[in-house]
Design a protein around this motif. Structure first.
Motif, PDB file in Angstrom:
ATOM      1  N   PRO A 158       0.807  -1.222   0.000  1.00 11.61           N
ATOM      2  CA  PRO A 158       0.000   0.000   0.000  1.00 11.61           C
ATOM      3  C   PRO A 158       0.840   1.271   0.000  1.00 11.61           C
ATOM      4  N   ASN A 159       2.029   1.215   0.621  1.00  9.33           N
ATOM      5  CA  ASN A 159       2.908   2.375   0.669  1.00  9.33           C
ATOM      6  C   ASN A 159       4.316   1.898   1.003  1.00  9.33           C
ATOM      7  N   LEU A 160       5.228   2.861   1.157  1.00 12.97           N
ATOM      8  CA  LEU A 160       6.622   2.530   1.448  1.00 12.97           C
ATOM      9  C   LEU A 160       6.981   2.812   2.900  1.00 12.97           C
ATOM     10  N   GLY A 161       5.973   2.946   3.755  1.00 14.57           N
ATOM     11  CA  GLY A 161       6.202   3.326   5.134  1.00 14.57           C
ATOM     12  C   GLY A 161       6.417   2.175   6.094  1.00 14.57           C
ATOM     13  N   ARG A 162       6.383   0.947   5.592  1.00 17.99           N
ATOM     14  CA  ARG A 162       6.579  -0.208   6.470  1.00 17.99           C
ATOM     15  C   ARG A 162       7.973  -0.792   6.288  1.00 17.99           C
ATOM     16  N   GLN A 163       8.247  -1.903   6.948  1.00 16.14           N
ATOM     17  CA  GLN A 163       9.568  -2.517   6.883  1.00 16.14           C
ATOM     18  C   GLN A 163       9.738  -3.404   5.660  1.00 16.14           C
ATOM     19  N   LEU A 164       8.628  -3.732   4.973  1.00 16.71           N
ATOM     20  CA  LEU A 164       8.680  -4.642   3.833  1.00 16.71           C
ATOM     21  C   LEU A 164       8.046  -3.982   2.615  1.00 16.71           C
ATOM     22  N   GLU A 165       8.698  -4.151   1.489  1.00 16.08           N
ATOM     23  CA  GLU A 165       8.191  -3.651   0.203  1.00 16.08           C
ATOM     24  C   GLU A 165       7.941  -4.833  -0.722  1.00 16.08           C
ATOM     25  N   LEU A 166       6.791  -4.849  -1.368  1.00 13.36           N
ATOM     26  CA  LEU A 166       6.440  -5.938  -2.271  1.00 13.36           C
ATOM     27  C   LEU A 166       6.184  -5.367  -3.657  1.00 13.36           C
ATOM     28  N   LEU A 167       6.835  -5.963  -4.665  1.00 14.98           N
ATOM     29  CA  LEU A 167       6.747  -5.476  -6.040  1.00 14.98           C
ATOM     30  C   LEU A 167       6.382  -6.600  -6.997  1.00 14.98           C
ATOM     31  N   ARG A 168       5.749  -6.222  -8.092  1.00 10.93           N
ATOM     32  CA  ARG A 168       5.592  -7.108  -9.244  1.00 10.93           C
ATOM     33  C   ARG A 168       6.482  -6.527 -10.335  1.00 10.93           C
ATOM     34  N   CYS A 169       7.552  -7.236 -10.669  1.00  8.65           N
ATOM     35  CA  CYS A 169       8.553  -6.727 -11.596  1.00  8.65           C
ATOM     36  C   CYS A 169       8.435  -7.459 -12.933  1.00  8.65           C
ATOM     37  N   THR A 170       8.357  -6.684 -13.996  1.00 11.41           N
ATOM     38  CA  THR A 170       8.268  -7.251 -15.340  1.00 11.41           C
ATOM     39  C   THR A 170       9.545  -6.920 -16.099  1.00 11.41           C
ATOM     40  N   PHE A 171      10.226  -7.972 -16.585  1.00 10.92           N
ATOM     41  CA  PHE A 171      11.479  -7.824 -17.307  1.00 10.92           C
ATOM     42  C   PHE A 171      11.269  -8.212 -18.771  1.00 10.92           C
ATOM     43  N   PRO A 172      11.293  -7.270 -19.694  1.00 10.77           N
ATOM     44  CA  PRO A 172      11.201  -7.643 -21.111  1.00 10.77           C
ATOM     45  C   PRO A 172      12.492  -8.308 -21.562  1.00 10.77           C
ATOM     46  N   PRO A 173      12.478  -9.002 -22.681  1.00 11.12           N
ATOM     47  CA  PRO A 173      13.699  -9.650 -23.172  1.00 11.12           C
ATOM     48  C   PRO A 173      14.851  -8.647 -23.285  1.00 11.12           C
ATOM     49  N   GLY A 174      16.012  -9.038 -22.792  1.00  6.66           N
ATOM     50  CA  GLY A 174      17.187  -8.183 -22.893  1.00  6.66           C
ATOM     51  C   GLY A 174      17.381  -7.199 -21.753  1.00  6.66           C
ATOM     52  N   SER A 175      16.414  -7.073 -20.860  1.00  8.19           N
ATOM     53  CA  SER A 175      16.543  -6.121 -19.753  1.00  8.19           C
ATOM     54  C   SER A 175      17.435  -6.712 -18.664  1.00  8.19           C
ATOM     55  N   GLU A 176      18.064  -5.825 -17.875  1.00 12.97           N
ATOM     56  CA  GLU A 176      19.002  -6.283 -16.864  1.00 12.97           C
ATOM     57  C   GLU A 176      19.180  -5.225 -15.789  1.00 12.97           C
ATOM     58  N   SER A 177      19.752  -5.639 -14.658  1.00  9.79           N
ATOM     59  CA  SER A 177      20.030  -4.707 -13.578  1.00  9.79           C
ATOM     60  C   SER A 177      21.292  -3.907 -13.858  1.00  9.79           C
ATOM     61  N   GLY A 178      22.136  -4.397 -14.745  1.00 10.88           N
ATOM     62  CA  GLY A 178      23.386  -3.735 -15.072  1.00 10.88           C
ATOM     63  C   GLY A 178      24.463  -4.768 -15.350  1.00 10.88           C
ATOM     64  N   LYS A 179      25.575  -4.327 -15.940  1.00 13.45           N
ATOM     65  CA  LYS A 179      26.653  -5.259 -16.285  1.00 13.45           C
ATOM     66  C   LYS A 179      27.465  -5.679 -15.058  1.00 13.45           C
ATOM     67  N   GLU A 180      27.489  -4.815 -14.041  1.00 13.14           N
ATOM     68  CA  GLU A 180      28.272  -5.093 -12.851  1.00 13.14           C
ATOM     69  C   GLU A 180      27.360  -5.441 -11.676  1.00 13.14           C
ATOM     70  N   PRO A 181      27.791  -6.347 -10.793  1.00 14.63           N
ATOM     71  CA  PRO A 181      27.002  -6.635  -9.593  1.00 14.63           C
ATOM     72  C   PRO A 181      26.971  -5.428  -8.667  1.00 14.63           C
ATOM     73  N   TYR A 182      26.000  -5.370  -7.802  1.00 14.54           N
ATOM     74  CA  TYR A 182      25.872  -4.253  -6.863  1.00 14.54           C
ATOM     75  C   TYR A 182      25.391  -4.782  -5.525  1.00 14.54           C
ATOM     76  N   THR A 183      25.454  -3.939  -4.518  1.00 15.41           N
ATOM     77  CA  THR A 183      25.027  -4.312  -3.171  1.00 15.41           C
ATOM     78  C   THR A 183      24.220  -3.171  -2.572  1.00 15.41           C
ATOM     79  N   HIS A 184      23.422  -3.478  -1.569  1.00  9.04           N
ATOM     80  CA  HIS A 184      22.703  -2.454  -0.823  1.00  9.04           C
ATOM     81  C   HIS A 184      22.246  -3.064   0.500  1.00  9.04           C
ATOM     82  N   GLN A 185      21.691  -2.251   1.337  1.00 12.20           N
ATOM     83  CA  GLN A 185      21.253  -2.688   2.660  1.00 12.20           C
ATOM     84  C   GLN A 185      20.054  -3.623   2.573  1.00 12.20           C
TER      85      GLN A 185
END
Length: 220
Positions: free
Chosen positions: A135-162
């Motif tokens: 419903p919003n981003l104010g809680r501790q958990l975020e839930l997404l429906r992610c759609t990846f078309p052919p050829g899409s990517e997060s990037g060429k290099e790996p990444y990290t985050h909290q």
């Protein structure tokens, strides 16, 4: 001149840094804007924090004073349409993000329930589309429906985050790299890992891939 904050500390995926794909902006109902109370301020604050952006940084990018932004977030002041456009551009969303469609009779449930027709959706230049199922981003958990078309990517290099993340592949296939390990996730497969492990992902197939993705804490 206002501009999007180019390098926020936290991002759901690096490809989002390219910004939103061109999309029609929905007009703002001024009457709705005048009657939002402190809800819109909470939405702005939640999105700002999920993106790891300080009030100072938002002030610089939006061309608005820090004091005015603080008043908006606390519900003391209501933003003008012009100010809201500046804030939305700085945070990398359209103004309609702050006015998700309401299902009839569900106003009192908007902080708990998201109808399928009322999802907030962002499509990025790289082609990936995120639909916010929370419903919003104010809680501790975020839930997404992610759609990846052919050829899409997060990037060429790996990444990290909290935080941590987990997902379930609804359809298609997704290539996932965690550290040096590579795995192909197919329909019905699921995954979970600590987000501080170097990772990246891509849809290397000719078919669209859809994943339900959970992230904690929210990092939109």
């Amino acid at each position: 001149m206002s501009s999007m904050i180019s390098t926020p500390p936290k991002m759901l995926r690096p490809s989002n840094l390219e910004g939103l794909a061109e999309q029609a902006e929905q007009p703002v109902n001024v009457e709705e804007l005048l009657n939002v109370g402190d809800r819109i301020g909470r939405e702005i604050k939640n999105l700002r924090k999920a993106r790891g952006i300080t009030l100072d940084a938002l002030s610089d990018a939006a061309g608005l004073s820090k004091g005015y932004l603080s008043q908006i977030e606390r519900g003391v002041s209501s933003p003008s349409v012009k100010a809201l456009h500046s804030i939305s551009r700085a945070l990398g969303v359209t103004i309609s993000w702050f006015f998700p469609p309401k299902a009839d009779g569900d106003s009192d449930l908007r902080d708990y329930v998201v109808r399928a027709s009322s999802r907030r959706k962002l499509t990025f230049v790289g082609g990936i589309t995120d639909e916010l199922l929370s419903p919003n981003l104010g809680r501790q958990l975020e839930l997404l429906r992610c759609t990846f078309p052919p050829g899409s990517e997060s990037g060429k290099e790996p990444y990290t985050h909290q935080g941590e993340e987990a997902g379930y592949v609804i359809s298609g296939e997704l290539d996932l790299w965690i550290r040096e390990r590579h795995v192909v996730l197919r329909e019905g497969d699921s995954f979970a890992f600590a987000s501080d492990l170097p990772h990246r992902y891509a849809n290397t197939n000719k078919r669209e891939c859809v994943v339900i993705w959970a992230i904690t804490p929210p990092s939109y």
